[in-house]
Design a protein around this motif. Sequence first.
Motif, PDB file in Angstrom:
ATOM      1  N   THR A  20       0.833  -1.204   0.000  1.00  0.00           N
ATOM      2  CA  THR A  20       0.000   0.000   0.000  1.00  0.00           C
ATOM      3  C   THR A  20       0.870   1.257   0.000  1.00  0.00           C
ATOM      4  OG1 THR A  20      -0.162  -0.173   2.415  1.00  0.00           O
ATOM      5  CG2 THR A  20      -1.981  -1.077   1.113  1.00  0.00           C
ATOM      6  N   ALA A  21       1.526   1.529   1.106  1.00  0.00           N
ATOM      7  CA  ALA A  21       2.299   2.768   1.225  1.00  0.00           C
ATOM      8  C   ALA A  21       3.423   2.841   0.200  1.00  0.00           C
ATOM      9  CB  ALA A  21       2.856   2.887   2.645  1.00  0.00           C
ATOM     10  N   ASP A  22       4.199   1.762   0.082  1.00  0.00           N
ATOM     11  CA  ASP A  22       5.364   1.805  -0.804  1.00  0.00           C
ATOM     12  C   ASP A  22       4.965   1.816  -2.276  1.00  0.00           C
ATOM     13  OD1 ASP A  22       6.834   1.757   1.490  1.00  0.00           O
ATOM     14  OD2 ASP A  22       7.260  -0.385   1.422  1.00  0.00           O
ATOM     15  N   ILE A  23       3.939   1.058  -2.641  1.00  0.00           N
ATOM     16  CA  ILE A  23       3.500   1.047  -4.035  1.00  0.00           C
ATOM     17  C   ILE A  23       2.848   2.369  -4.405  1.00  0.00           C
ATOM     18  CG2 ILE A  23       1.782   0.025  -5.594  1.00  0.00           C
ATOM     19  CD1 ILE A  23       2.468  -2.660  -4.575  1.00  0.00           C
ATOM     20  N   ASN A  24       2.070   2.936  -3.482  1.00  0.00           N
ATOM     21  CA  ASN A  24       1.427   4.218  -3.768  1.00  0.00           C
ATOM     22  C   ASN A  24       2.452   5.321  -4.018  1.00  0.00           C
ATOM     23  OD1 ASN A  24      -1.164   3.214  -3.571  1.00  0.00           O
ATOM     24  ND2 ASN A  24      -1.367   3.702  -1.389  1.00  0.00           N
ATOM     25  N   LYS A  25       3.587   5.275  -3.323  1.00  0.00           N
ATOM     26  CA  LYS A  25       4.637   6.261  -3.571  1.00  0.00           C
ATOM     27  C   LYS A  25       5.163   6.154  -5.002  1.00  0.00           C
ATOM     28  CE  LYS A  25       6.305   6.618   1.206  1.00  0.00           C
ATOM     29  NZ  LYS A  25       7.457   6.360   2.121  1.00  0.00           N
ATOM     30  N   VAL A  26       5.362   4.929  -5.463  1.00  0.00           N
ATOM     31  CA  VAL A  26       5.870   4.732  -6.823  1.00  0.00           C
ATOM     32  C   VAL A  26       4.844   5.191  -7.849  1.00  0.00           C
ATOM     33  CG1 VAL A  26       6.601   2.986  -8.485  1.00  0.00           C
ATOM     34  CG2 VAL A  26       7.372   2.861  -6.122  1.00  0.00           C
ATOM     35  N   ILE A  27       3.574   4.859  -7.607  1.00  0.00           N
ATOM     36  CA  ILE A  27       2.520   5.257  -8.550  1.00  0.00           C
ATOM     37  C   ILE A  27       2.410   6.777  -8.610  1.00  0.00           C
ATOM     38  CG2 ILE A  27       0.036   5.206  -8.968  1.00  0.00           C
ATOM     39  CD1 ILE A  27      -0.004   2.381  -7.855  1.00  0.00           C
ATOM     40  N   ASN A  28       2.481   7.434  -7.458  1.00  0.00           N
ATOM     41  CA  ASN A  28       2.359   8.892  -7.433  1.00  0.00           C
ATOM     42  C   ASN A  28       3.563   9.584  -8.059  1.00  0.00           C
ATOM     43  OD1 ASN A  28      -0.113   8.676  -6.097  1.00  0.00           O
ATOM     44  ND2 ASN A  28       0.833   8.774  -4.071  1.00  0.00           N
ATOM     45  N   ASN A  29       4.730   8.943  -8.003  1.00  0.00           N
ATOM     46  CA  ASN A  29       5.946   9.550  -8.554  1.00  0.00           C
ATOM     47  C   ASN A  29       6.085   9.314 -10.053  1.00  0.00           C
ATOM     48  OD1 ASN A  29       6.709  10.509  -6.029  1.00  0.00           O
ATOM     49  ND2 ASN A  29       7.915   8.676  -5.550  1.00  0.00           N
ATOM     50  N   SER A  30       5.262   8.459 -10.625  1.00  0.00           N
ATOM     51  CA  SER A  30       5.312   8.184 -12.067  1.00  0.00           C
ATOM     52  C   SER A  30       4.071   8.780 -12.713  1.00  0.00           C
ATOM     53  CB  SER A  30       5.381   6.670 -12.307  1.00  0.00           C
ATOM     54  OG  SER A  30       5.290   6.383 -13.690  1.00  0.00           O
ATOM     55  N   ASP A  31       4.271   9.819 -13.529  1.00  0.00           N
ATOM     56  CA  ASP A  31       3.128  10.508 -14.145  1.00  0.00           C
ATOM     57  C   ASP A  31       2.341   9.574 -15.053  1.00  0.00           C
ATOM     58  OD1 ASP A  31       3.888  12.811 -12.838  1.00  0.00           O
ATOM     59  OD2 ASP A  31       5.059  13.570 -14.535  1.00  0.00           O
ATOM     60  N   GLU A  32       3.032   8.778 -15.840  1.00  0.00           N
ATOM     61  CA  GLU A  32       2.350   7.891 -16.785  1.00  0.00           C
ATOM     62  C   GLU A  32       1.562   6.807 -16.049  1.00  0.00           C
ATOM     63  OE1 GLU A  32       3.421   4.933 -20.565  1.00  0.00           O
ATOM     64  OE2 GLU A  32       4.994   6.082 -19.551  1.00  0.00           O
ATOM     65  N   LEU A  33       2.207   6.165 -15.076  1.00  0.00           N
ATOM     66  CA  LEU A  33       1.536   5.116 -14.315  1.00  0.00           C
ATOM     67  C   LEU A  33       0.404   5.678 -13.467  1.00  0.00           C
ATOM     68  CD1 LEU A  33       1.383   2.154 -13.416  1.00  0.00           C
ATOM     69  CD2 LEU A  33       3.141   2.651 -11.705  1.00  0.00           C
ATOM     70  N   SER A  34       0.628   6.845 -12.876  1.00  0.00           N
ATOM     71  CA  SER A  34      -0.395   7.458 -12.044  1.00  0.00           C
ATOM     72  C   SER A  34      -1.632   7.806 -12.856  1.00  0.00           C
ATOM     73  CB  SER A  34       0.166   8.719 -11.380  1.00  0.00           C
ATOM     74  OG  SER A  34      -0.826   9.368 -10.630  1.00  0.00           O
ATOM     75  N   LEU A  35      -1.440   8.276 -14.087  1.00  0.00           N
ATOM     76  CA  LEU A  35      -2.566   8.642 -14.935  1.00  0.00           C
ATOM     77  C   LEU A  35      -3.445   7.436 -15.233  1.00  0.00           C
ATOM     78  CD1 LEU A  35      -3.867  10.950 -16.591  1.00  0.00           C
ATOM     79  CD2 LEU A  35      -2.458  10.208 -18.536  1.00  0.00           C
ATOM     80  N   VAL A  36      -2.821   6.314 -15.554  1.00  0.00           N
ATOM     81  CA  VAL A  36      -3.580   5.102 -15.871  1.00  0.00           C
ATOM     82  C   VAL A  36      -4.243   4.538 -14.615  1.00  0.00           C
ATOM     83  CG1 VAL A  36      -3.438   2.749 -16.770  1.00  0.00           C
ATOM     84  CG2 VAL A  36      -2.067   4.574 -17.800  1.00  0.00           C
ATOM     85  N   HIS A  37      -3.489   4.440 -13.518  1.00  0.00           N
ATOM     86  CA  HIS A  37      -4.000   3.827 -12.291  1.00  0.00           C
ATOM     87  C   HIS A  37      -5.174   4.622 -11.725  1.00  0.00           C
ATOM     88  CE1 HIS A  37      -3.748   1.496  -8.556  1.00  0.00           C
ATOM     89  NE2 HIS A  37      -3.956   2.642  -7.924  1.00  0.00           N
ATOM     90  N   VAL A  38      -5.027   5.942 -11.630  1.00  0.00           N
ATOM     91  CA  VAL A  38      -6.098   6.768 -11.055  1.00  0.00           C
ATOM     92  C   VAL A  38      -7.339   6.702 -11.930  1.00  0.00           C
ATOM     93  CG1 VAL A  38      -6.761   9.130 -10.478  1.00  0.00           C
ATOM     94  CG2 VAL A  38      -4.488   8.286  -9.860  1.00  0.00           C
ATOM     95  N   SER A  39      -7.159   6.707 -13.247  1.00  0.00           N
ATOM     96  CA  SER A  39      -8.301   6.627 -14.155  1.00  0.00           C
ATOM     97  C   SER A  39      -9.076   5.328 -13.977  1.00  0.00           C
ATOM     98  CB  SER A  39      -7.823   6.763 -15.600  1.00  0.00           C
ATOM     99  OG  SER A  39      -8.891   6.584 -16.501  1.00  0.00           O
ATOM    100  N   VAL A  40      -8.366   4.213 -13.885  1.00  0.00           N
ATOM    101  CA  VAL A  40      -9.020   2.910 -13.727  1.00  0.00           C
ATOM    102  C   VAL A  40      -9.734   2.822 -12.387  1.00  0.00           C
ATOM    103  CG1 VAL A  40      -8.601   0.434 -13.496  1.00  0.00           C
ATOM    104  CG2 VAL A  40      -7.468   1.720 -15.309  1.00  0.00           C
ATOM    105  N   ILE A  41      -9.076   3.246 -11.314  1.00  0.00           N
ATOM    106  CA  ILE A  41      -9.692   3.171  -9.982  1.00  0.00           C
ATOM    107  C   ILE A  41     -10.930   4.059  -9.903  1.00  0.00           C
ATOM    108  CG2 ILE A  41      -9.335   3.642  -7.533  1.00  0.00           C
ATOM    109  CD1 ILE A  41      -7.963   1.128  -8.532  1.00  0.00           C
TER     110      ILE A  41
END
Length: 608
Positions: free
Chosen positions: A338-359
Amino acid sequence: MSDSEGTSTSVPQNNENASSPDSPPPLRRSIDGIFFKFLPEKSCASESKTVVQCVKCEPKIVELKGYGNSSSNFVTHLKRRHGNDAAEEYKNHLRSIGPPNKKIKTFVKQLKIKTTQENFESEIMNFFLHSMVPLRCVEDPHFIKIFDTLNISNSGLHILSRRSLCRKIDTYYEKNKIELNENLKDAQFVCTTVDIWSGKKRSFLGVTCHWISSTDLKRVSKALACRRFKGSHTYDRISDLINEIHLEFNLNPSKIIATVTDNGSNFVKAFKMFGVKRTNIIFIEEENSVDNIDTSEFNLESNESNQFQCDVHGPSDIESILPMHFRCFAHTLNLCVTADINKVINNSDELSLVHVSVINKCNILWNLAGRPKSAEIIQNILGHTLSRPGETRWNSLYDALRQILNIKKNISNLNNALNINKKNCLREQDFDYIEEHLLCTAPMAEALDIMQGETNTYYGIVLPCLLALRRKIETLAKPERIWLYCKPIIDAILKSIDKRFENYLNFSSLESVNASIAAFSYPRFKKRWLTCVNIENHDKLIHFFKKAADDVISAQNTPLNLEKSPIINQTTDDFFDFGSSSSASTDLKTIYNSISVGMGCDEVLAVA
């Protein structure tokens, strides 16, 4: 027709008087399809004739006749054709069905209740304790009417009042507390767990205790306390309340091997300030058998005590300090994903865009599943509802996403029925991300399910579970595997495991040695997990296990009968894949049979 011969019976052509399902014959109760099938077209209500087919004779068709309320022909057929046992089964079946409806009232009146008032009150008390209903329900008129219908007053019984129920529960509590204290006196070592939670604007602190029974060598778990926690959850107030509960049951840090909590900063600080502090140095006796072992990485020193040492800091009175502290393995795993993966997702613009959109799109479905009207639509289309993930457990998010992936073929019909805007509909690439996300986090979900179990989860499973998990993540992180989205998540999980569980994976700390001793002494694994450990550490770890086992043997002061040692069942799970097989060596088999099975891994660990 002769019922013994089982031949077909001629039936009158005129069936105007044949009984219908709406007007069952008197014997319909005894022909419910278990032993006999009712044949309405061949039965005659006016003549009180009932024709049935024997189920036990199938596929051969054997028809039997019954008249009025008599089923003697049926019983006779069962005795002659299928034996006395079949006839007795038929009679027992009739008894289990009970009397006809019209006789129920008479049956209840004739019912004789054979119990005492004390037992009767105890059963009522157990009902309220286990159902958690308000105690005032004992005086509810509808609750009392249940027993009035049974006419319990004729047996000298009466319903107790709410005040009497409260007093009885208080007495029961004191009695159980005394019994628990007696059981804890017999336990040589125990382990406690502590947690704090909130519900309905109130906070509670719960403490449980676990130990190995000396009679059957099984783990016993009991709840010590569940108390209101008023005010701020500061480390000093937590320490005072835990210490108060431990002293109430005569538990001190010398008897408590460890107390397990989550990773909350208040718990960590409480045990850091007031708990037992362990040195990270392991003292062993130098032996000729281990002269060839390089112990430089273990920071070993010679000492005549031949024991693992620890320093105690804080108050001089041992009863005023907390025991050794262990962080919950499952909670730490949950932080990795949770905490560690969320940091990586938030620090990656491309991954964050896809992940937030799907969720966000999934959240629309989960919110609609919580509304009555849309929930009915989802139920009609899918045949089931959609589970909304919880806030505290990551497993629920994994299960909810997996459920979304399974409805991929019905998503178009669902979107149309729920009138979801096109831009908020899950598309093909969204399902691709969900599938990839589930694939890379599946080992974490499986490990969490194992570590959150209640029956077969011991300290000896920690190290094998961690090594098997890391091996699975390393397999997913191989360069030849192509990831469209989740390569940063895989790398983050691997780094998080190595960082958060460094004390277990470096094999140079007291935690890692204790965990390896417990894993060695767990018959489920023995030394199979060593294939995931660097070979230079194998002899060192085995040496520590042998020493701990020798200490247990010497402490018993009784000869061991290896012939009566139970057989070890080495069934394995698909999750625990350590690569090439590694069976127990010959010199360890005696120790496994006499120590790990007879004593249990927790007692071997206690010596350490």
